[in-house]
Design an enzyme around this catalytic site. Sequence first.
Site, PDB file in Angstrom:
ATOM      1  N   HIS A 263      11.617  -4.130 -13.474  1.00 51.42           N
ATOM      2  CA  HIS A 263      12.803  -4.071 -14.322  1.00 51.42           C
ATOM      3  C   HIS A 263      12.477  -3.540 -15.714  1.00 51.42           C
ATOM      4  CE1 HIS A 263      16.822  -5.302 -15.667  1.00 51.42           C
ATOM      5  NE2 HIS A 263      16.234  -5.741 -16.771  1.00 51.42           N
ATOM      6  N   HIS A 278      12.260  -0.311 -20.317  1.00 51.01           N
ATOM      7  CA  HIS A 278      11.893  -0.491 -21.717  1.00 51.01           C
ATOM      8  C   HIS A 278      10.439  -0.091 -21.990  1.00 51.01           C
ATOM      9  CE1 HIS A 278      15.724  -2.486 -22.396  1.00 51.01           C
ATOM     10  NE2 HIS A 278      15.489  -3.244 -21.340  1.00 51.01           N
ATOM     11  N   LYS A 321      21.970   5.040 -19.374  1.00 51.30           N
ATOM     12  CA  LYS A 321      21.499   3.848 -20.071  1.00 51.30           C
ATOM     13  C   LYS A 321      22.080   3.867 -21.483  1.00 51.30           C
ATOM     14  CE  LYS A 321      18.972   0.115 -20.740  1.00 51.30           C
ATOM     15  NZ  LYS A 321      19.167  -1.151 -20.000  1.00 51.30           N
TER      16      LYS A 321
END
Length: 387
Positions: A263, A278, A321
């Site tokens: 993730h 990230h 995103k």
Amino acid sequence: MKFITALVLWVALFTRGHTNSLDSCVGRCGYGTDSDFTCQCNPSCEKYGDCCSDYVQVCKSSSSCKNRCDETYNSQNECHCNSKCSQYNNCCEDYDQVCDVYVAGGGGGSVVSDADIKSISQVLFTLDSNKASASQLILEPQTLIPDSQTSAQTDHAPKPLFRYLDEGTLFSRPTYAALLAVLDNYRRMTGQTEAFTQQQLQEQEHFVRETMSNTEVGRELFAFLYTKGVYSSEEEFLQDLKMMWFGLYSRSNGQLDSSGFEHIFAGEVKGGKVSGFHNWIQFYLLEKRGQLNYYSHSFNGPWTSYPDVLGMQFNWDGYYKQVGSAVIGCSPEFDFALYSLCYITRPGKMCRLSLGGKELRIQTYTWDKTTYGDGKKYIGSAFPATP
């Protein structure tokens, strides 16, 4: 009859004379619920509407968190003492000392304060010798947009975000190579089961050990958590990292389709949108392959060298995103260490770090639907919060 009447009158007068002790918070602040009293003087009384009339005056200071931890938000208060006050920068000055501490490692651990976290993160920042230099990494952030425009999906950047990266130097370093080996092991769509080969499982193991056992950053993080009583040995530390980061759980259709590492570092697609994502190296790799189109950024950290922080808008091969924040230019071990530090010491909370004397806030989330050994929770997410 006269005797009974007199007795009733005496009881009534006695009760009236002692009503204040039953209806007052004097000497009772912080007590648990007690049915012997007609009103309560604990933090829960506001929720249940049974506070004594002098509860606020006696037990609560408008500028202190004493007896106010986890209170319900009240706009009339001059400062606040709940889990969201860090996010909105309106905590009372003593919130850290009175409320915001976490006993890391469960019952056997010790309190880790915000000051502890800021101190160790500053040390990790200093030890990150594998970060990119200004000559090894050159960015072109281009357009800065306001938060109100992050959902517009408008491409404001005609050029890529990464103008130059010295791959030959950086990617040959052991921790970078270990990260690259793991990043390509995932299927980005949630609902599709992740099935790893023996080699891929070994790559996960190698990444954890390479970043945490073979670098100064990783060894310093373990030493800190060891002295705090969170882990009793390095092997326990490494095994727990492996489980919390790489243990699989289901985000969609009951399939074992996700993990904290996938993730946060690799990124996922769920519900037609990019989820997580990230890590700056994954961003660079996908942009270089033409699979990712950088649109803009909505915030830029105060750092003038690497690591820095950006909140980016981008399209990943057809999926958008809105804000994909990341620590830019840091080494893989630093990225992994910061998120691990925050998740272990502030699970599900805002974690405040110090990098080069400037504050960085990382928000963490736990995965509450499933657990691993001793009821521990997997990492749901962790990312740099908007400054």
